[in-house]
Every structure is written in structure tokens, then in C-alpha cells.
Design a protein around this motif. Sequence first.
Motif, PDB file in Angstrom:
ATOM      1  N   ILE A 100      -4.801  -3.935   8.892  1.00 19.77           N
ATOM      2  CA  ILE A 100      -3.526  -3.319   8.533  1.00 19.77           C
ATOM      3  C   ILE A 100      -3.813  -2.195   7.542  1.00 19.77           C
ATOM      4  N   ARG A 101      -3.336  -0.994   7.824  1.00 14.73           N
ATOM      5  CA  ARG A 101      -3.785   0.171   7.080  1.00 14.73           C
ATOM      6  C   ARG A 101      -2.755   0.787   6.134  1.00 14.73           C
ATOM      7  N   VAL A 102      -1.480   0.431   6.260  1.00  9.78           N
ATOM      8  CA  VAL A 102      -0.447   0.987   5.377  1.00  9.78           C
ATOM      9  C   VAL A 102       0.441  -0.144   4.886  1.00  9.78           C
ATOM     10  N   VAL A 103       0.697  -0.176   3.587  1.00 10.93           N
ATOM     11  CA  VAL A 103       1.574  -1.174   2.994  1.00 10.93           C
ATOM     12  C   VAL A 103       2.721  -0.457   2.288  1.00 10.93           C
ATOM     13  N   THR A 104       3.931  -0.705   2.744  1.00 15.71           N
ATOM     14  CA  THR A 104       5.131  -0.130   2.143  1.00 15.71           C
ATOM     15  C   THR A 104       5.705  -1.096   1.109  1.00 15.71           C
ATOM     16  N   TYR A 105       6.283  -0.557   0.055  1.00 14.73           N
ATOM     17  CA  TYR A 105       6.900  -1.365  -0.999  1.00 14.73           C
ATOM     18  C   TYR A 105       7.956  -0.504  -1.673  1.00 14.73           C
ATOM     19  N   ASN A 106       8.774  -1.095  -2.534  1.00 20.82           N
ATOM     20  CA  ASN A 106       9.681  -0.306  -3.359  1.00 20.82           C
ATOM     21  C   ASN A 106       9.695  -0.894  -4.769  1.00 20.82           C
ATOM     22  N   PHE A 107      10.281  -0.153  -5.683  1.00 21.03           N
ATOM     23  CA  PHE A 107      10.357  -0.601  -7.075  1.00 21.03           C
ATOM     24  C   PHE A 107      11.803  -0.579  -7.557  1.00 21.03           C
ATOM     25  N   MET A 108      12.735  -0.916  -6.660  1.00 26.25           N
ATOM     26  CA  MET A 108      14.149  -0.990  -7.017  1.00 26.25           C
ATOM     27  C   MET A 108      14.425  -2.342  -7.675  1.00 26.25           C
ATOM     28  N   ARG A 220      -1.960   0.986 -11.219  1.00 22.84           N
ATOM     29  CA  ARG A 220      -3.337   1.017 -11.729  1.00 22.84           C
ATOM     30  C   ARG A 220      -4.072  -0.286 -11.434  1.00 22.84           C
ATOM     31  N   GLU A 221      -3.333  -1.378 -11.324  1.00 21.25           N
ATOM     32  CA  GLU A 221      -3.935  -2.670 -11.004  1.00 21.25           C
ATOM     33  C   GLU A 221      -4.221  -2.833  -9.515  1.00 21.25           C
ATOM     34  N   VAL A 222      -3.363  -2.298  -8.652  1.00 13.32           N
ATOM     35  CA  VAL A 222      -3.483  -2.610  -7.222  1.00 13.32           C
ATOM     36  C   VAL A 222      -4.057  -1.481  -6.385  1.00 13.32           C
ATOM     37  N   VAL A 223      -3.902  -0.227  -6.804  1.00 10.13           N
ATOM     38  CA  VAL A 223      -4.379   0.882  -5.967  1.00 10.13           C
ATOM     39  C   VAL A 223      -5.894   0.858  -5.782  1.00 10.13           C
ATOM     40  N   PRO A 224      -6.706   0.606  -6.827  1.00  8.67           N
ATOM     41  CA  PRO A 224      -8.156   0.523  -6.577  1.00  8.67           C
ATOM     42  C   PRO A 224      -8.512  -0.574  -5.577  1.00  8.67           C
ATOM     43  N   VAL A 225      -7.794  -1.680  -5.608  1.00 13.15           N
ATOM     44  CA  VAL A 225      -8.029  -2.755  -4.645  1.00 13.15           C
ATOM     45  C   VAL A 225      -7.668  -2.292  -3.244  1.00 13.15           C
ATOM     46  N   ALA A 226      -6.532  -1.624  -3.115  1.00 14.47           N
ATOM     47  CA  ALA A 226      -6.113  -1.107  -1.813  1.00 14.47           C
ATOM     48  C   ALA A 226      -7.141  -0.111  -1.266  1.00 14.47           C
ATOM     49  N   GLU A 227      -7.593   0.790  -2.126  1.00 11.94           N
ATOM     50  CA  GLU A 227      -8.554   1.805  -1.691  1.00 11.94           C
ATOM     51  C   GLU A 227      -9.837   1.139  -1.193  1.00 11.94           C
ATOM     52  N   ALA A 228     -10.323   0.142  -1.916  1.00 11.13           N
ATOM     53  CA  ALA A 228     -11.536  -0.561  -1.499  1.00 11.13           C
ATOM     54  C   ALA A 228     -11.334  -1.305  -0.182  1.00 11.13           C
ATOM     55  N   ALA A 229     -10.100  -1.751   0.075  1.00  6.49           N
ATOM     56  CA  ALA A 229      -9.801  -2.511   1.290  1.00  6.49           C
ATOM     57  C   ALA A 229      -9.447  -1.618   2.472  1.00  6.49           C
ATOM     58  N   GLY A 230      -9.406  -0.301   2.249  1.00  7.88           N
ATOM     59  CA  GLY A 230      -9.042   0.614   3.331  1.00  7.88           C
ATOM     60  C   GLY A 230      -7.555   0.642   3.627  1.00  7.88           C
ATOM     61  N   VAL A 231      -6.745   0.312   2.603  1.00  8.59           N
ATOM     62  CA  VAL A 231      -5.295   0.245   2.751  1.00  8.59           C
ATOM     63  C   VAL A 231      -4.643   1.336   1.910  1.00  8.59           C
ATOM     64  N   LYS A 232      -3.584   1.938   2.445  1.00  8.01           N
ATOM     65  CA  LYS A 232      -2.840   2.958   1.704  1.00  8.01           C
ATOM     66  C   LYS A 232      -1.487   2.405   1.291  1.00  8.01           C
ATOM     67  N   MET A 233      -1.163   2.562   0.010  1.00  8.59           N
ATOM     68  CA  MET A 233       0.114   2.128  -0.538  1.00  8.59           C
ATOM     69  C   MET A 233       1.145   3.239  -0.356  1.00  8.59           C
ATOM     70  N   ALA A 234       2.351   2.869   0.108  1.00  3.55           N
ATOM     71  CA  ALA A 234       3.381   3.861   0.388  1.00  3.55           C
ATOM     72  C   ALA A 234       4.703   3.390  -0.209  1.00  3.55           C
ATOM     73  N   ILE A 235       5.142   4.034  -1.288  1.00  3.80           N
ATOM     74  CA  ILE A 235       6.380   3.616  -1.949  1.00  3.80           C
ATOM     75  C   ILE A 235       7.590   4.215  -1.242  1.00  3.80           C
ATOM     76  N   HIS A 236       8.611   3.381  -1.061  1.00  3.21           N
ATOM     77  CA  HIS A 236       9.866   3.837  -0.470  1.00  3.21           C
ATOM     78  C   HIS A 236      10.784   4.320  -1.586  1.00  3.21           C
ATOM     79  N   PRO A 237      11.501   5.430  -1.390  1.00  6.48           N
ATOM     80  CA  PRO A 237      12.409   5.905  -2.444  1.00  6.48           C
ATOM     81  C   PRO A 237      13.620   4.998  -2.630  1.00  6.48           C
ATOM     82  N   ASP A 238      14.317   5.217  -3.722  1.00  2.37           N
ATOM     83  CA  ASP A 238      15.508   4.436  -4.042  1.00  2.37           C
ATOM     84  C   ASP A 238      16.631   4.738  -3.048  1.00  2.37           C
ATOM     85  N   ASP A 239      17.459   3.710  -2.816  1.00  7.03           N
ATOM     86  CA  ASP A 239      18.552   3.867  -1.858  1.00  7.03           C
ATOM     87  C   ASP A 239      19.739   3.032  -2.325  1.00  7.03           C
TER      88      ASP A 239
END
Length: 390
Positions: A100-108, A220-239
Motif C-alpha cells: 500500500i503506497r498512499v495513506v490518507t488522513y485528516n487532522f480535524m 515528525r514522528e511518523v513521516v520518517p517511518v512512512a518514507e522508510a516503508a515506501g509510503v506517502k502520507m496525504a493529508i485531507h483538507p478541512d471540510d
Amino acid sequence: MMLMHQTMRWYGPHDTVSLSDIRQSGATGVVTALHQVPVGELWTIEAIEERKQLVEAAGLTWTVVESLPVSDDIKRQSGDFQRHIRHYQESLRNLGACGIRVVTYNFMPVLDWLRTDVYYPLPDGSTMLYFNRLDFLVFDLFLLKRPGAESEYPADAVNKARTRYESMSEAAQRYLFTNMMLGLPGSDDAFTAAQVLSELDKYQGIDAKKLKDHLFYFLREVVPVAEAAGVKMAIHPDDPPYPVLGLPRIMSTEADAADLLQAVPSPANGLCFCTGSFGARPDNDIPAMLKRFGDSIHFLHLRNTRRDAEGNFYEADHLDGDTDMVAVIREVLAIQKRRGISLPMRPDHGHQMLDDLKKKTYPGYSAIGRLKGLAELRGVEYAIHRAAIY
């Protein structure tokens, strides 16, 4: 041809819209999530593989997670947030190991997207999602009865909301309350007023700056882990893309997106670019934002909204809102050509129409309305690509 990877959202085995339906739409993949796993808990390789095999058995692919949710403990930096971050890190490693190469999340905070009417009738008999600012005030002030809410609005707006509330029938009040209290995507469990008020109270003292600091700490805690795992983090905007219920919103504007990318520079830190959410604000220039952030976009939600001066907006047809979707797709194709990739995209928030009017589906996620949107988007994409006008 470097065309977008066309997908649809699928809520899992209990979704009214089946994998067979999605395949017949012309989509080649799905975006899905393990909604059965409680927020903050670990996604195991076994559970990920089980879902992936189910999708692939239907002749589709699963390369985008939507969403791996971020707990409110993480957003507040309270309670079990460090344990939740460790689970998030391990879940990213497991997703990467499963391809799995892309992980979407939000911070709402507390609530996901909000609409005052999820079945607003159109003249042709179909229904759509609608956000009415005045009805939202009615909910906040007189149905939810959030402490201190009245002081946050102009006096004339409060008076208009009171007049509106007093004119509503009990059935109309219940309908508005139910729409506003829908549970998280993929869940059939609605929130209660007591739950929401309790969660809102836990955000006392957390303003936009502090919430943004918490987001950057999380990244800062999760992006280095994602990069090492070959995964890209993608934040969804507020809605909607502005503060609601006294809560800060921190991913609503072009400046917010720029802050995020600058705070944690990494090819694994990027955007789920939703043209509908960003487009609900008149100060967001969607084609210009695509041009600016093109190298950091990992996933696209292509939908259209039409807004007015009062802050109301509704889900328009995919090609018929305030956002120039032809210009959007032209820019996306240019991004893909420059980067040498095919970006995953999905149509979003389709109208409830035709036979789907007789079915119960998650609001905005019926089959036929999204199929219509996908067909329209695909047609524009092919026309632009064949004419090579990007």
C-alpha cells in the motif's frame, strides 16, 4: 498514456456499493480502510492482507488507504497519544510491507466533514449534500447548546438563527440534528450530543497554533517511518474549510498547505488534494494551488462545490461548480507528465439519483452519482490528453 489511476471509495464488505459495482463503473481500483479497527489501534499485516485479497479477487487494486485515522488523543497530545503514535508507525510499516503506497488522513478535531442536509432535493429529483450556514448556527446554538457559542457569533446572526429555530417543526429540528451528528465514515454509529460536548470540552485551551504544532509533532514522528516503508502520507483538507463548533481548523488554505510541507520536508509528506474542500473557500485558487504544490500531491479528490456570499455551499455536478474542473484536470496531467507518474484520483460526493434513491448508502457515496461523476471526469481527461493541451 499517463492518465490518472481512477478509483472509488469502498467502505468494506458491508458497503451497499459492492466491489462488482465499482468495477462496472470503469474504476480500476478502490480506496478503503479497516473501519473495524478502533481508532488508535494497530493495523496488522493479516488484516491488511485479508482486505487486499478481497479487493484483488474482484479484479481491482488497493494502493490508497482512506483513511488511517489520527486519534483525538494525538491531536490534543493527551491520554494515550504516544501509544497511538507507536501503533500508527507500525501500521505504516505493515501497509508498506503489503504494497500500500498512499495513506490518507485528516487532522480535524472531534468531527469529520459536516453537512446540515445530506439529502437536499434538486429540481430533477436527485439529492445532494448541502451546508447551510444559518442551519449550522441553529444546530450549534439551540440543538447542541454548546456552552459559550452565542458569544462567538455576531448578534444579528444569533437573532436570525433564533428566528429560524423557532420556525422549524420538531421533525425539521430532528432531521438537522441527525445530519449533523453522523458518525465517522464507515460507521453506522451516530454521535450523541453528550459525546460531542464532552469531546469539545477536551479541546479547551487548544487554539489553531497549538493544534498545528501538534500536527507537525505527529508528522515528525511518523513521516520518517512512512518514507522508510515506501509510503506517502496525504493529508485531507478541512471540510468545511473554516472553524466550526469553537474548534480550530488548520488545513483550510493555501498557506496551511505550505506550512505543512515546509514543517516536515520529505517526499513522504504531502497532500490529498480535495478540490471540493479547498474550493468551498473563495480565497483558494485551485488551479494555482495545484501548480504550486504539484510535486507534493499524492492523491486527488475531484469534486465540485457551489458557494454563496452567506457561507452556504452545496455539492454541484462534477463539471458545474465554482472550480474550473477542465483547468484542474489539465494541470493534473501536466503534473503527471513532469513527475512521470499516474496519480490516484476518485470522484467524490456524488448525487443520490435514479435507482439509488431507493437504497440506503452512506451520504455522498451512492454508486450511480459517483459513476456519473467518474464518467464526466474521465471524458474531460481523455479529451485533454488526446488534444495534448497541457
